[in-house]
Design a protein around this motif. Sequence first.
Motif, PDB file in Angstrom:
ATOM      1  N   ASN A 107       0.788  -0.764  -0.494  1.00  0.00           N
ATOM      2  CA  ASN A 107       0.056   0.083  -0.117  1.00  0.00           C
ATOM      3  C   ASN A 107       0.721   0.928   0.268  1.00  0.00           C
ATOM      4  OD1 ASN A 107      -1.523   2.136   1.191  1.00  0.00           O
ATOM      5  ND2 ASN A 107      -3.308   0.454   1.827  1.00  0.00           N
ATOM      6  N   PHE A 108       0.705   2.059  -0.995  1.00  0.00           N
ATOM      7  CA  PHE A 108       1.771   3.178  -0.764  1.00  0.00           C
ATOM      8  C   PHE A 108       0.834   4.535  -0.702  1.00  0.00           C
ATOM      9  CE2 PHE A 108       4.418   0.285  -3.762  1.00  0.00           C
ATOM     10  CZ  PHE A 108       5.136   0.402  -3.043  1.00  0.00           C
ATOM     11  N   LYS A 109      -0.484   4.174  -0.585  1.00  0.00           N
ATOM     12  CA  LYS A 109      -1.428   5.430  -0.661  1.00  0.00           C
ATOM     13  C   LYS A 109      -1.470   5.634   1.501  1.00  0.00           C
ATOM     14  CE  LYS A 109      -3.664   5.369  -4.627  1.00  0.00           C
ATOM     15  NZ  LYS A 109      -4.334   4.930  -5.825  1.00  0.00           N
ATOM     16  N   GLU A 110      -2.050   4.225   1.995  1.00  0.00           N
ATOM     17  CA  GLU A 110      -2.006   4.569   3.782  1.00  0.00           C
ATOM     18  C   GLU A 110      -1.595   4.415   4.352  1.00  0.00           C
ATOM     19  OE1 GLU A 110      -7.299   3.953   3.786  1.00  0.00           O
ATOM     20  OE2 GLU A 110      -5.895   1.908   2.771  1.00  0.00           O
ATOM     21  N   PRO A 111      -1.775   4.361   5.640  1.00  0.00           N
ATOM     22  CA  PRO A 111      -0.589   4.208   6.476  1.00  0.00           C
ATOM     23  C   PRO A 111      -1.397   2.869   7.208  1.00  0.00           C
ATOM     24  CG  PRO A 111      -1.199   6.656   7.176  1.00  0.00           C
ATOM     25  CD  PRO A 111      -1.969   6.037   6.466  1.00  0.00           C
ATOM     26  N   THR A 112      -0.637   1.782   6.816  1.00  0.00           N
ATOM     27  CA  THR A 112      -0.943   0.236   7.344  1.00  0.00           C
ATOM     28  C   THR A 112      -0.405  -0.341   8.489  1.00  0.00           C
ATOM     29  OG1 THR A 112       0.749  -0.623   5.813  1.00  0.00           O
ATOM     30  CG2 THR A 112      -1.467   0.238   4.776  1.00  0.00           C
ATOM     31  N   PHE A 113       1.278  -0.344   8.979  1.00  0.00           N
ATOM     32  CA  PHE A 113       1.210  -0.630   9.920  1.00  0.00           C
ATOM     33  C   PHE A 113       1.769   0.449  10.640  1.00  0.00           C
ATOM     34  CE2 PHE A 113       2.482  -4.205   6.769  1.00  0.00           C
ATOM     35  CZ  PHE A 113       2.683  -5.567   7.717  1.00  0.00           C
ATOM     36  N   ALA A 114       2.181   1.448  10.010  1.00  0.00           N
ATOM     37  CA  ALA A 114       2.530   2.735  11.466  1.00  0.00           C
ATOM     38  C   ALA A 114       0.595   2.964  11.980  1.00  0.00           C
ATOM     39  CB  ALA A 114       2.628   3.480  10.467  1.00  0.00           C
ATOM     40  N   SER A 115      -0.417   2.741  10.940  1.00  0.00           N
ATOM     41  CA  SER A 115      -0.938   3.116  11.717  1.00  0.00           C
ATOM     42  C   SER A 115      -1.725   2.298  13.097  1.00  0.00           C
ATOM     43  CB  SER A 115      -2.163   2.989  10.799  1.00  0.00           C
ATOM     44  OG  SER A 115      -3.826   3.557  11.029  1.00  0.00           O
ATOM     45  N   ARG A 116      -3.341   2.805  13.215  1.00  0.00           N
ATOM     46  CA  ARG A 116      -3.310   1.609  13.989  1.00  0.00           C
ATOM     47  C   ARG A 116      -4.866   1.610  14.314  1.00  0.00           C
ATOM     48  NH1 ARG A 116      -4.109   3.181  21.064  1.00  0.00           N
ATOM     49  NH2 ARG A 116      -1.642   2.740  20.571  1.00  0.00           N
ATOM     50  N   ASP A 117      -5.817   1.565  12.826  1.00  0.00           N
ATOM     51  CA  ASP A 117      -7.110   1.459  12.458  1.00  0.00           C
ATOM     52  C   ASP A 117      -6.839   0.157  11.739  1.00  0.00           C
ATOM     53  OD1 ASP A 117      -8.498   1.384  10.132  1.00  0.00           O
ATOM     54  OD2 ASP A 117      -8.681   3.194   9.715  1.00  0.00           O
ATOM     55  N   GLN A 118      -8.410  -0.520  13.172  1.00  0.00           N
ATOM     56  CA  GLN A 118      -8.139  -1.578  13.227  1.00  0.00           C
ATOM     57  C   GLN A 118      -8.971  -2.563  11.116  1.00  0.00           C
ATOM     58  OE1 GLN A 118      -7.547  -3.585  15.907  1.00  0.00           O
ATOM     59  NE2 GLN A 118      -7.018  -5.119  14.349  1.00  0.00           N
ATOM     60  N   ALA A 119      -9.529  -1.775  11.065  1.00  0.00           N
ATOM     61  CA  ALA A 119     -10.209  -1.894   9.495  1.00  0.00           C
ATOM     62  C   ALA A 119      -8.710  -2.228   7.841  1.00  0.00           C
ATOM     63  CB  ALA A 119     -10.845  -1.330   8.567  1.00  0.00           C
ATOM     64  N   ILE A 120      -7.930  -1.637   7.853  1.00  0.00           N
ATOM     65  CA  ILE A 120      -6.555  -1.431   7.647  1.00  0.00           C
ATOM     66  C   ILE A 120      -5.794  -2.946   7.725  1.00  0.00           C
ATOM     67  CG2 ILE A 120      -4.081  -0.450   6.814  1.00  0.00           C
ATOM     68  CD1 ILE A 120      -5.886   2.398   7.177  1.00  0.00           C
ATOM     69  N   ARG A 121      -5.479  -2.974   9.140  1.00  0.00           N
ATOM     70  CA  ARG A 121      -4.718  -3.936   9.322  1.00  0.00           C
ATOM     71  C   ARG A 121      -4.970  -5.099   9.549  1.00  0.00           C
ATOM     72  NH1 ARG A 121      -1.112  -1.411  13.190  1.00  0.00           N
ATOM     73  NH2 ARG A 121      -1.034  -3.865  14.636  1.00  0.00           N
ATOM     74  N   ASP A 122      -6.059  -5.750  10.048  1.00  0.00           N
ATOM     75  CA  ASP A 122      -7.305  -7.052   9.510  1.00  0.00           C
ATOM     76  C   ASP A 122      -6.673  -7.202   8.063  1.00  0.00           C
ATOM     77  OD1 ASP A 122      -7.872  -6.870  11.711  1.00  0.00           O
ATOM     78  OD2 ASP A 122     -10.059  -6.198  11.510  1.00  0.00           O
ATOM     79  N   ALA A 150       3.878   6.573   6.461  1.00  0.00           N
ATOM     80  CA  ALA A 150       3.916   7.027   7.354  1.00  0.00           C
ATOM     81  C   ALA A 150       2.374   7.748   8.073  1.00  0.00           C
ATOM     82  CB  ALA A 150       5.092   7.881   8.132  1.00  0.00           C
ATOM     83  N   ASP A 151       2.611   8.034   9.608  1.00  0.00           N
ATOM     84  CA  ASP A 151       1.443   8.646   9.825  1.00  0.00           C
ATOM     85  C   ASP A 151       1.310  10.095  10.330  1.00  0.00           C
ATOM     86  OD1 ASP A 151      -1.150   9.108  10.788  1.00  0.00           O
ATOM     87  OD2 ASP A 151      -1.923   7.320  11.585  1.00  0.00           O
ATOM     88  N   PRO A 152       0.963  11.078   9.631  1.00  0.00           N
ATOM     89  CA  PRO A 152       1.733  12.009  10.318  1.00  0.00           C
ATOM     90  C   PRO A 152       0.833  12.317  11.380  1.00  0.00           C
ATOM     91  CG  PRO A 152       0.452  12.392   8.301  1.00  0.00           C
ATOM     92  CD  PRO A 152       0.429  11.262   8.273  1.00  0.00           C
ATOM     93  N   LYS A 153      -0.384  12.089  11.974  1.00  0.00           N
ATOM     94  CA  LYS A 153      -1.207  12.413  12.849  1.00  0.00           C
ATOM     95  C   LYS A 153      -0.244  12.102  14.346  1.00  0.00           C
ATOM     96  CE  LYS A 153      -4.848  10.874  10.928  1.00  0.00           C
ATOM     97  NZ  LYS A 153      -4.468  10.387  10.122  1.00  0.00           N
ATOM     98  N   LEU A 154       0.592  11.045  14.210  1.00  0.00           N
ATOM     99  CA  LEU A 154       1.295  10.007  14.797  1.00  0.00           C
ATOM    100  C   LEU A 154       2.393  10.808  15.959  1.00  0.00           C
ATOM    101  CD1 LEU A 154      -0.585   6.601  14.401  1.00  0.00           C
ATOM    102  CD2 LEU A 154      -0.744   8.058  16.630  1.00  0.00           C
ATOM    103  N   PRO A 155       2.771  10.212  17.305  1.00  0.00           N
ATOM    104  CA  PRO A 155       4.698  10.611  17.167  1.00  0.00           C
ATOM    105  C   PRO A 155       5.333   9.693  16.314  1.00  0.00           C
ATOM    106  CG  PRO A 155       2.737  11.196  19.014  1.00  0.00           C
ATOM    107  CD  PRO A 155       2.122  10.930  17.880  1.00  0.00           C
ATOM    108  N   TRP A 156       6.184   9.461  16.181  1.00  0.00           N
ATOM    109  CA  TRP A 156       6.927   8.823  15.667  1.00  0.00           C
ATOM    110  C   TRP A 156       6.889   7.720  16.271  1.00  0.00           C
ATOM    111  CZ3 TRP A 156       8.549   7.210  11.059  1.00  0.00           C
ATOM    112  CH2 TRP A 156       9.806   6.349  10.762  1.00  0.00           C
ATOM    113  N   ASP A 157       7.718   7.617  17.895  1.00  0.00           N
ATOM    114  CA  ASP A 157       7.334   6.319  18.602  1.00  0.00           C
ATOM    115  C   ASP A 157       6.250   5.557  19.105  1.00  0.00           C
ATOM    116  OD1 ASP A 157      10.079   7.270  18.952  1.00  0.00           O
ATOM    117  OD2 ASP A 157       9.977   7.868  20.701  1.00  0.00           O
ATOM    118  N   PHE A 158       5.332   6.031  18.445  1.00  0.00           N
ATOM    119  CA  PHE A 158       3.692   5.324  18.960  1.00  0.00           C
ATOM    120  C   PHE A 158       3.529   5.305  17.497  1.00  0.00           C
ATOM    121  CE2 PHE A 158       1.009   8.171  21.717  1.00  0.00           C
ATOM    122  CZ  PHE A 158       1.961   7.990  22.345  1.00  0.00           C
TER     123      PHE A 158
END
Length: 306
Positions: A107-122, A150-158
């Motif tokens: 996926n080159f459009k959305e945060p996948t591994f960096a995000s906590r979006d459950q639908a994307i992770r599933d 990357a998810d610009p809404k989240l701090p890097w460590d998260f």
Amino acid sequence: MNRNIFIKNSLLAGAALVAGEANPLAAQRLPRKKEKAFNMKFSPEFGIFKEVVGKDLVEQIKWGYDQGFRAWENTWLARRPVDEQERISKTVQQLGMEFGQFVGTMNFKEPTFASRDQAIRDHVLKEVRDSVEIAKRMNTKYIHNVLGMADPKLPWDFQMANAIELLKRCAAIYEPHGIVMVMETMNHKINHPGMFLHTIPQAYAMAKAVGSPSLKILFDFYHVQIQEGNIIPTLDYAWDEIGYMQIGDTPGRNEPASGEINFVNVLQHVYDKGYRGFMGMEHGISKPGKNGDLAALAAYRSVDPK
């Protein structure tokens, strides 16, 4: 030479030539010249030598074998129909070659591994589970999974914590099958701005945090040279977590010897350290036409380790 023998031989040669013209397949049945196998496990991608060999997938693999390649890879394999995957796998195995990486999730459009979006992770985990069957079909243990934006809404460590947790779940899926997921760093400067995984130290830290034999780094010389440089020391430091390599020169992402990387020294260093794994040829050809393809082939002979 006896004149009668000369005439007889000439007639036979002419008849063979006519037969060849009448049946184009006759020429294909002639023994192909086979070159010495490369020492490095260079692994071509479909289309890389298409100007010389044509578009047929099986013919590309057979031609590659004749040129000395003993491995193959296909990034977009999962998008091919099952019968085509089986045709590729059968050809590779009949020739005694090995099949390397393909992409399981990308996926080159959305945060996948960096995000906590459950639908994307599933969805990521579904594609990871699906990739196991493809790997079995291809008789390979290497699956390349892209870690998304990357998810610009989240701090890097998260973001790092989210990625490590999802990587652990991927590794748990692969471990029972002896499959290795490889993750590739992708440069921000030219090709992939905004991608989450973009440096080797970052990939190394995540591999160490997951601590699984089913998670390793894909070291792509093209991306590393652009993003970080310092190729040999970086490679040496991350050595124990590198599971796969890909090649491409810069600028241009073309064959070795077309750019600035000294692949004679780099590949000899890798070989001397004991690496006998895949060296995926994920790049273009710097010169057009058949001559360009043949020049690229010659370039591989010039950088093959001794």
